[in-house]
Design a protein around this motif. Structure first.
Motif, PDB file in Angstrom:
ATOM      1  N   ARG A 182       2.269  15.213 -12.852  1.00 39.22           N
ATOM      2  CA  ARG A 182       1.001  15.545 -13.516  1.00 39.22           C
ATOM      3  C   ARG A 182       0.604  14.492 -14.546  1.00 39.22           C
ATOM      4  O   ARG A 182       0.127  14.812 -15.633  1.00 39.22           O
ATOM      5  N   GLU A 183       0.856  13.256 -14.176  1.00 42.17           N
ATOM      6  CA  GLU A 183       0.419  12.122 -14.988  1.00 42.17           C
ATOM      7  C   GLU A 183      -1.064  11.905 -14.716  1.00 42.17           C
ATOM      8  O   GLU A 183      -1.589  12.362 -13.696  1.00 42.17           O
ATOM      9  N   PRO A 184      -1.752  11.176 -15.584  1.00 43.44           N
ATOM     10  CA  PRO A 184      -3.164  10.875 -15.302  1.00 43.44           C
ATOM     11  C   PRO A 184      -3.304  10.105 -13.996  1.00 43.44           C
ATOM     12  O   PRO A 184      -2.438   9.297 -13.648  1.00 43.44           O
ATOM     13  N   SER A 185      -4.383  10.373 -13.282  1.00 46.59           N
ATOM     14  CA  SER A 185      -4.581   9.708 -11.988  1.00 46.59           C
ATOM     15  C   SER A 185      -4.784   8.210 -12.197  1.00 46.59           C
ATOM     16  O   SER A 185      -5.228   7.758 -13.250  1.00 46.59           O
ATOM     17  N   LEU A 186      -4.457   7.454 -11.158  1.00 47.77           N
ATOM     18  CA  LEU A 186      -4.534   6.000 -11.221  1.00 47.77           C
ATOM     19  C   LEU A 186      -5.976   5.558 -11.016  1.00 47.77           C
ATOM     20  O   LEU A 186      -6.719   6.185 -10.251  1.00 47.77           O
ATOM     21  N   PRO A 187      -6.390   4.459 -11.680  1.00 43.99           N
ATOM     22  CA  PRO A 187      -7.772   4.001 -11.487  1.00 43.99           C
ATOM     23  C   PRO A 187      -8.002   3.512 -10.053  1.00 43.99           C
ATOM     24  O   PRO A 187      -7.066   3.137  -9.351  1.00 43.99           O
ATOM     25  N   THR A 188      -9.233   3.505  -9.652  1.00 46.77           N
ATOM     26  CA  THR A 188      -9.588   3.096  -8.290  1.00 46.77           C
ATOM     27  C   THR A 188      -9.186   1.647  -8.022  1.00 46.77           C
ATOM     28  O   THR A 188      -8.749   1.312  -6.922  1.00 46.77           O
ATOM     29  N   THR A 189      -9.312   0.797  -9.027  1.00 48.53           N
ATOM     30  CA  THR A 189      -8.971  -0.619  -8.830  1.00 48.53           C
ATOM     31  C   THR A 189      -7.472  -0.818  -8.604  1.00 48.53           C
ATOM     32  O   THR A 189      -7.067  -1.869  -8.106  1.00 48.53           O
ATOM     33  N   TYR A 190      -6.675   0.172  -8.963  1.00 49.37           N
ATOM     34  CA  TYR A 190      -5.230   0.085  -8.758  1.00 49.37           C
ATOM     35  C   TYR A 190      -4.901  -0.095  -7.279  1.00 49.37           C
ATOM     36  O   TYR A 190      -3.904  -0.707  -6.928  1.00 49.37           O
ATOM     37  N   TRP A 191      -5.749   0.424  -6.419  1.00 52.07           N
ATOM     38  CA  TRP A 191      -5.509   0.346  -4.977  1.00 52.07           C
ATOM     39  C   TRP A 191      -5.833  -1.028  -4.400  1.00 52.07           C
ATOM     40  O   TRP A 191      -5.579  -1.283  -3.224  1.00 52.07           O
ATOM     41  N   LEU A 192      -6.398  -1.924  -5.207  1.00 52.07           N
ATOM     42  CA  LEU A 192      -6.679  -3.281  -4.729  1.00 52.07           C
ATOM     43  C   LEU A 192      -5.483  -4.220  -4.901  1.00 52.07           C
ATOM     44  O   LEU A 192      -5.454  -5.307  -4.357  1.00 52.07           O
ATOM     45  N   GLY A 193      -4.493  -3.799  -5.670  1.00 52.64           N
ATOM     46  CA  GLY A 193      -3.302  -4.620  -5.900  1.00 52.64           C
ATOM     47  C   GLY A 193      -2.592  -5.046  -4.623  1.00 52.64           C
ATOM     48  O   GLY A 193      -2.157  -6.202  -4.518  1.00 52.64           O
ATOM     49  N   PRO A 194      -2.451  -4.165  -3.621  1.00 49.98           N
ATOM     50  CA  PRO A 194      -1.807  -4.608  -2.376  1.00 49.98           C
ATOM     51  C   PRO A 194      -2.539  -5.757  -1.691  1.00 49.98           C
ATOM     52  O   PRO A 194      -1.901  -6.605  -1.049  1.00 49.98           O
ATOM     53  N   LEU A 195      -3.854  -5.816  -1.837  1.00 50.83           N
ATOM     54  CA  LEU A 195      -4.584  -6.940  -1.238  1.00 50.83           C
ATOM     55  C   LEU A 195      -4.224  -8.257  -1.929  1.00 50.83           C
ATOM     56  O   LEU A 195      -4.079  -9.291  -1.272  1.00 50.83           O
ATOM     57  N   ILE A 196      -4.060  -8.191  -3.247  1.00 46.91           N
ATOM     58  CA  ILE A 196      -3.656  -9.393  -3.982  1.00 46.91           C
ATOM     59  C   ILE A 196      -2.234  -9.799  -3.553  1.00 46.91           C
ATOM     60  O   ILE A 196      -1.963 -10.974  -3.317  1.00 46.91           O
ATOM     61  N   GLY A 197      -1.357  -8.817  -3.452  1.00 44.61           N
ATOM     62  CA  GLY A 197       0.009  -9.104  -3.015  1.00 44.61           C
ATOM     63  C   GLY A 197       0.042  -9.687  -1.615  1.00 44.61           C
ATOM     64  O   GLY A 197       0.801 -10.619  -1.338  1.00 44.61           O
ATOM     65  N   MET A 198      -0.798  -9.151  -0.745  1.00 48.43           N
ATOM     66  CA  MET A 198      -0.872  -9.656   0.624  1.00 48.43           C
ATOM     67  C   MET A 198      -1.358 -11.105   0.639  1.00 48.43           C
ATOM     68  O   MET A 198      -0.836 -11.933   1.377  1.00 48.43           O
ATOM     69  N   ALA A 199      -2.334 -11.413  -0.204  1.00 48.24           N
ATOM     70  CA  ALA A 199      -2.857 -12.778  -0.265  1.00 48.24           C
ATOM     71  C   ALA A 199      -1.827 -13.750  -0.857  1.00 48.24           C
ATOM     72  O   ALA A 199      -1.784 -14.919  -0.485  1.00 48.24           O
ATOM     73  N   LEU A 200      -0.991 -13.255  -1.770  1.00 49.79           N
ATOM     74  CA  LEU A 200       0.002 -14.120  -2.409  1.00 49.79           C
ATOM     75  C   LEU A 200       1.264 -14.307  -1.571  1.00 49.79           C
ATOM     76  O   LEU A 200       2.043 -15.221  -1.829  1.00 49.79           O
ATOM     77  N   TRP A 201       1.491 -13.423  -0.603  1.00 49.80           N
ATOM     78  CA  TRP A 201       2.752 -13.440   0.139  1.00 49.80           C
ATOM     79  C   TRP A 201       3.092 -14.799   0.763  1.00 49.80           C
ATOM     80  O   TRP A 201       4.224 -15.275   0.603  1.00 49.80           O
ATOM     81  N   PRO A 202       2.164 -15.483   1.472  1.00 48.12           N
ATOM     82  CA  PRO A 202       2.558 -16.774   2.056  1.00 48.12           C
ATOM     83  C   PRO A 202       3.027 -17.783   1.013  1.00 48.12           C
ATOM     84  O   PRO A 202       4.015 -18.496   1.232  1.00 48.12           O
ATOM     85  N   MET A 203       2.372 -17.821  -0.146  1.00 47.40           N
ATOM     86  CA  MET A 203       2.785 -18.763  -1.192  1.00 47.40           C
ATOM     87  C   MET A 203       4.154 -18.390  -1.758  1.00 47.40           C
ATOM     88  O   MET A 203       5.005 -19.252  -1.969  1.00 47.40           O
TER      89      MET A 203
ATOM     90  N   LEU B 263       0.843  -1.208   0.000  1.00 48.80           N
ATOM     91  CA  LEU B 263       0.000   0.000   0.000  1.00 48.80           C
ATOM     92  C   LEU B 263       0.874   1.252   0.000  1.00 48.80           C
ATOM     93  O   LEU B 263       0.594   2.219  -0.718  1.00 48.80           O
ATOM     94  N   ASN B 264       1.939   1.218   0.795  1.00 43.89           N
ATOM     95  CA  ASN B 264       2.891   2.333   0.790  1.00 43.89           C
ATOM     96  C   ASN B 264       3.497   2.526  -0.600  1.00 43.89           C
ATOM     97  O   ASN B 264       3.684   3.652  -1.060  1.00 43.89           O
ATOM     98  N   ASP B 265       3.767   1.415  -1.270  1.00 46.67           N
ATOM     99  CA  ASP B 265       4.309   1.484  -2.630  1.00 46.67           C
ATOM    100  C   ASP B 265       3.316   2.174  -3.569  1.00 46.67           C
ATOM    101  O   ASP B 265       3.707   2.983  -4.404  1.00 46.67           O
ATOM    102  N   ARG B 266       2.052   1.859  -3.419  1.00 45.95           N
ATOM    103  CA  ARG B 266       1.028   2.504  -4.268  1.00 45.95           C
ATOM    104  C   ARG B 266       0.944   3.996  -3.953  1.00 45.95           C
ATOM    105  O   ARG B 266       0.713   4.809  -4.850  1.00 45.95           O
ATOM    106  N   ILE B 267       1.123   4.350  -2.696  1.00 40.34           N
ATOM    107  CA  ILE B 267       1.108   5.772  -2.333  1.00 40.34           C
ATOM    108  C   ILE B 267       2.290   6.492  -2.971  1.00 40.34           C
ATOM    109  O   ILE B 267       2.142   7.595  -3.513  1.00 40.34           O
ATOM    110  N   VAL B 268       3.462   5.865  -2.922  1.00 42.36           N
ATOM    111  CA  VAL B 268       4.651   6.462  -3.559  1.00 42.36           C
ATOM    112  C   VAL B 268       4.389   6.641  -5.053  1.00 42.36           C
ATOM    113  O   VAL B 268       4.694   7.693  -5.633  1.00 42.36           O
TER     114      VAL B 268
END
Length: 161
Positions: free
Chosen positions: A124-145, A110-115
């Protein structure tokens, strides 16, 4: 007793992470892509800090920038920030159970997405889509594997079974 070191696992895992980050995904789910390079680098910073530090993270980030079509230096900055935080809290993270490690890695992602959002806002790049913020949840779920897979490959325990 000394453990056999599998030095090939580090470069192969990073190349695999780069390849996974380049894998084409449908437009709808592309923003959900976990930050593969960050996840793999996080493992190596936690488990092998003698070989993987800030300079290594910077070089890996530049390689990630070169293979992707993003801004040169963006991934390098992101990975250096991530590696710095991981080095700071490595001693604690290393002994957390996998579930707590996954929560910490989710916060790190999540900190990475904030950076990333700050870099995009400053440039002044285009703003990131809302779904972009869900990526950390996927990463968190994949971490144990990811952790268990890389640990088995690094220590060679996958051969003994």
């Amino acid at each position: 007793m000394t453990r056999a070191r599998h030095h090939w696992v580090l470069p192969v895992s990073l190349v695999a992470a780069l390849a996974l980050s380049l894998l084409p995904l449908p437009q709808l789910i592309a923003p959900l892509r976990p930050y593969w390079l960050g996840l793999v680098l996080a493992y190596w910073v936690i488990e092998d800090p003698d070989r993987v530090g800030l300079g290594f993270a910077f070089i890996v980030g530049l390689c990630g920038d070169l293979v992707s079509d993003g801004l040169l230096g963006e991934q390098a900055l992101r990975l250096v920030v991530m590696a710095f935080i991981l080095q700071r809290f490595r001693a604690r993270l290393r002994f957390f159970p996998l579930s707590q490690q996954a929560l910490a890695i989710g916060g790190l992602m999540l900190n990475d997405r904030i950076v990333t959002a700050v870099v995009h806002m400053v440039l002044r790049e285009p703003s990131l889509p809302t779904t972009y913020w869900l990526g950390p949840l996927i990463g968190m779920a994949l971490w144990p594997m990811i952790f268990l897979l890389l640990d088995a490959l690094r220590l060679g325990t996958w051969r003994r079974r």
